[in-house]
Design an enzyme around this catalytic site. Structure first.
Site, PDB file in Angstrom:
ATOM      1  N   ARG A 166       0.840  -1.216   0.000  1.00  0.00           N
ATOM      2  CA  ARG A 166       0.000   0.000   0.000  1.00  0.00           C
ATOM      3  C   ARG A 166       0.871   1.261   0.000  1.00  0.00           C
ATOM      4  O   ARG A 166       0.604   2.221   0.728  1.00  0.00           O
ATOM      5  CB  ARG A 166      -0.933   0.023   1.210  1.00  0.00           C
ATOM      6  CG  ARG A 166      -1.922  -1.099   1.256  1.00  0.00           C
ATOM      7  CD  ARG A 166      -2.894  -1.060   0.074  1.00  0.00           C
ATOM      8  NE  ARG A 166      -3.912  -2.078   0.253  1.00  0.00           N
ATOM      9  CZ  ARG A 166      -3.760  -3.346  -0.095  1.00  0.00           C
ATOM     10  NH1 ARG A 166      -2.638  -3.746  -0.686  1.00  0.00           N
ATOM     11  NH2 ARG A 166      -4.718  -4.219   0.114  1.00  0.00           N
ATOM     12  N   SER A 240      -9.972  -0.442   3.771  1.00  0.00           N
ATOM     13  CA  SER A 240      -9.185  -0.625   4.993  1.00  0.00           C
ATOM     14  C   SER A 240      -8.649   0.724   5.442  1.00  0.00           C
ATOM     15  O   SER A 240      -8.000   1.420   4.663  1.00  0.00           O
ATOM     16  CB  SER A 240      -8.000  -1.550   4.736  1.00  0.00           C
ATOM     17  OG  SER A 240      -8.438  -2.827   4.360  1.00  0.00           O
ATOM     18  N   GLU A 336      -3.989   3.861   6.346  1.00  0.00           N
ATOM     19  CA  GLU A 336      -3.716   3.579   4.941  1.00  0.00           C
ATOM     20  C   GLU A 336      -4.105   4.744   4.020  1.00  0.00           C
ATOM     21  O   GLU A 336      -3.353   5.090   3.122  1.00  0.00           O
ATOM     22  CB  GLU A 336      -4.447   2.301   4.546  1.00  0.00           C
ATOM     23  CG  GLU A 336      -3.900   1.680   3.300  1.00  0.00           C
ATOM     24  CD  GLU A 336      -4.974   1.003   2.521  1.00  0.00           C
ATOM     25  OE1 GLU A 336      -5.578   1.679   1.671  1.00  0.00           O
ATOM     26  OE2 GLU A 336      -5.208  -0.189   2.770  1.00  0.00           O
TER      27      GLU A 336
HETATM   28  N1  EPU Z   1     -10.249 -11.070  10.867  1.00  0.00           N
HETATM   29  C1  EPU Z   1     -10.490 -11.185  12.211  1.00  0.00           C
HETATM   30  N2  EPU Z   1     -11.580 -10.580  12.734  1.00  0.00           N
HETATM   31  C2  EPU Z   1     -12.451  -9.921  11.966  1.00  0.00           C
HETATM   32  C3  EPU Z   1     -12.213  -9.799  10.578  1.00  0.00           C
HETATM   33  C4  EPU Z   1     -11.090 -10.394  10.042  1.00  0.00           C
HETATM   34  O1  EPU Z   1      -9.763 -11.809  12.934  1.00  0.00           O
HETATM   35  O2  EPU Z   1     -13.420  -9.404  12.507  1.00  0.00           O
HETATM   36  C5  EPU Z   1      -9.068 -11.715  10.324  1.00  0.00           C
HETATM   37  C6  EPU Z   1      -9.511 -12.796   9.370  1.00  0.00           C
HETATM   38  O3  EPU Z   1      -9.628 -14.009  10.061  1.00  0.00           O
HETATM   39  C7  EPU Z   1      -8.432 -12.853   8.360  1.00  0.00           C
HETATM   40  C8  EPU Z   1      -7.663 -11.559   8.572  1.00  0.00           C
HETATM   41  O4  EPU Z   1      -8.287 -10.828   9.595  1.00  0.00           O
HETATM   42  O5  EPU Z   1      -7.589 -13.938   8.609  1.00  0.00           O
HETATM   43  C9  EPU Z   1      -7.576 -10.757   7.316  1.00  0.00           C
HETATM   44  O6  EPU Z   1      -8.875 -10.407   6.872  1.00  0.00           O
HETATM   45  P1  EPU Z   1      -9.192 -10.281   5.330  1.00  0.00           P
HETATM   46  O7  EPU Z   1      -8.712 -11.460   4.610  1.00  0.00           O
HETATM   47  O8  EPU Z   1     -10.622  -9.911   5.174  1.00  0.00           O
HETATM   48  O9  EPU Z   1      -8.303  -9.083   4.791  1.00  0.00           O
HETATM   49  P2  EPU Z   1      -7.564  -7.889   5.520  1.00  0.00           P
HETATM   50  O10 EPU Z   1      -6.173  -8.298   5.833  1.00  0.00           O
HETATM   51  O11 EPU Z   1      -8.370  -7.359   6.615  1.00  0.00           O
HETATM   52  C10 EPU Z   1      -6.574  -6.969   3.281  1.00  0.00           C
HETATM   53  C11 EPU Z   1      -6.535  -5.672   2.546  1.00  0.00           C
HETATM   54  C12 EPU Z   1      -7.843  -5.413   1.837  1.00  0.00           C
HETATM   55  C13 EPU Z   1      -8.091  -6.562   0.889  1.00  0.00           C
HETATM   56  C14 EPU Z   1      -8.119  -7.875   1.688  1.00  0.00           C
HETATM   57  C15 EPU Z   1      -8.275  -9.079   0.813  1.00  0.00           C
HETATM   58  C16 EPU Z   1      -5.008  -4.298   3.816  1.00  0.00           C
HETATM   59  C17 EPU Z   1      -4.850  -3.135   4.715  1.00  0.00           C
HETATM   60  N3  EPU Z   1      -6.255  -4.592   3.468  1.00  0.00           N
HETATM   61  O12 EPU Z   1      -7.540  -6.833   4.328  1.00  0.00           O
HETATM   62  O13 EPU Z   1      -7.708  -4.233   1.074  1.00  0.00           O
HETATM   63  O14 EPU Z   1      -9.304  -6.394   0.186  1.00  0.00           O
HETATM   64  O15 EPU Z   1      -6.885  -8.016   2.409  1.00  0.00           O
HETATM   65  O16 EPU Z   1      -7.091  -9.360   0.166  1.00  0.00           O
HETATM   66  O17 EPU Z   1      -4.028  -4.906   3.440  1.00  0.00           O
HETATM   67  C18 EPU Z   1      -7.950  -1.870   1.176  1.00  0.00           C
HETATM   68  O18 EPU Z   1      -6.745  -1.796   1.005  1.00  0.00           O
HETATM   69  O19 EPU Z   1      -8.677  -0.839   1.289  1.00  0.00           O
HETATM   70  C19 EPU Z   1      -8.567  -3.173   1.271  1.00  0.00           C
HETATM   71  C20 EPU Z   1      -9.866  -3.345   1.506  1.00  0.00           C
END
Ligand code: EPU
Length: 340
Positions: A166, A240, A336
């Site tokens: 990012r 995010s 971010e």
């Molecule tokens: N999780 C929890 N509790 C929750 C929700 C999620 O523990 O309430 C855990 C999930 O178990 C999962 C982990 O958090 O293992 C990651 O969640 P998720 O896969 O939904 O993705 P993220 O890491 O939260 C990132 C990107 C998103 C992108 C998703 C999918 C960043 C900051 N964000 O989110 O990008 O869509 O992965 O690849 O890296 C953005 O940049 O605006 C964005 C939405």
């Protein structure tokens, strides 16, 4: 020919958080030539500039004194197509999702994991958008920019954009100094699906798609995003709000000792990405609000405008979340979006 300068423009409809702010001056650019007109303009030329695309990765916390340059450069075309790859060019003002759909409609696969990411094509390299196992850096060939001081156009190869998690040169050294006018994407052949991401894998399995088509991966990503991420047209947000912290093994193990359930992912270089969503939820913030700003129920990494929140309300919530996480885990989450 000169460009119309709009004054005292409300920005609420031009940022996906839907917060109020006013641009003292705003110009719309529809070509690289228009950008040069801004640079050569006697009044606008020397003024600080703020580039606005889809307004999906920024938070306005006050009115904008800088000249807002709203990028509306259109056009998508195929530049090369041979046995090894397809090279696509998109004007910076095209909607990113529109580009993803257009390529798939034309039979060019390779962007489907990045479906439904809000914002414009020109904003995509700024934060090196990424989702579901793919990052823009995996597909970006080059970026056209116009320098705000000299008015000169240049093409930056992807390797010069310093794309990170990012992050890019456009968020750092080049911030406010140039505007992206077009991007080029190289889609390799033969296409191979990127299905390593657990959510994508699960969705495809549930739909008995063991040998998925590009459209199936696209459908999976759209469905997952829809189930987890709020639609900015109904609930203001900028995706995010925080980055997932990346820490070394020692720090990860220290945190793990105190919080054995923490979700983390090993990265190739031996570091670990910690799930910020998990940490925020562990602090009890999931679904909570501070005034009119809230932490999303399904995806606590996303801050939302529950209606009528100001940029400073959202920033206050962000600070409260950062403080809680710091207190509990000893880490400061990094925002971010660009905060203005
Ligand atoms: N999780 C929890 N509790 C929750 C929700 C999620 O523990 O309430 C855990 C999930 O178990 C999962 C982990 O958090 O293992 C990651 O969640 P998720 O896969 O939904 O993705 P993220 O890491 O939260 C990132 C990107 C998103 C992108 C998703 C999918 C960043 C900051 N964000 O989110 O990008 O869509 O992965 O690849 O890296 C953005 O940049 O605006 C964005 C939405």
């Amino acid at each position: 020919m000169s460009l119309p300068i709009e004054t005292d423009v409300p920005l609420r409809g031009l940022n996906t958080f839907g917060v109020d702010a006013t641009a003292r001056r705003l110009v719309r650019v529809r070509s690289a030539r228009d950008v040069r007109l801004v640079v050569d303009h006697p009044e606008l030329g020397r003024a600080p500039k703020c580039v606005l695309g889809g307004g999906s990765n920024l938070l306005f916390t006050h009115d904008v004194d800088a000249v807002v340059v709203k990028v509306e450069i259109a056009g998508i075309r195929v530049l090369e197509d041979d046995a090894h790859s397809t090279l696509i060019e998109a004007g910076a003002g095209e909607s990113w999702h529109g580009v993803v759909e257009w390529t798939l409609d034309q039979g060019y696969a390779g962007l489907e994991n990045l479906a439904r990411i809000p914002g414009t094509a020109g904003a995509a390299p700024v934060q090196n958008i990424g989702a579901y196992g793919l990052e823009l850096s995996d597909r970006l060939e080059s970026v056209d920019v116009v320098d705000f001081v000299t008015g000169r156009s240049a093409t930056l190869p992807a390797a010069h954009c310093r794309l990170g998690y990012r992050d890019s040169v456009f968020k750092r050294e080049l911030a406010g100094k140039s505007v992206i006018t077009a991007i080029r994407l190289r889609l390799p052949k033969p296409w191979t699906p990127v299905t390593g991401y657990a959510d994508v894998q699960r969705w495809l399995q549930r739909h008995n798609l063991n040998d998925p088509s590009p459209k199936a991966v696209f459908d999976a990503v759209c469905a997952i995003r829809q189930s987890k991420l709020p639609d900015p047209s109904t609930l203001g947000n900028a995706g995010s709000f925080f980055k997932n912290p990346v820490v070394n093994r020692t720090i990860r193990n220290e945190i793990l000792e105190e919080h054995p359930d923490i979700v983390s992912y090993p990265l190739e270089d031996g570091t670990y990405k910690l799930a910020a969503a998990w940490m925020i939820a562990a602090c009890g913030w999931k679904g909570q609000s501070l005034g009119r700003a809230g932490v999303h129920e399904q995806q606590p990494l996303v801050l939302v405008n529950r209606g009528g929140a100001s940029g400073t309300d959202i920033l206050a919530l962000a600070k409260a979340v950062q403080d809680s996480v710091q207190q509990k885990f000893g880490l400061r989450l990094e925002p971010e979006p660009v905060i203005l």
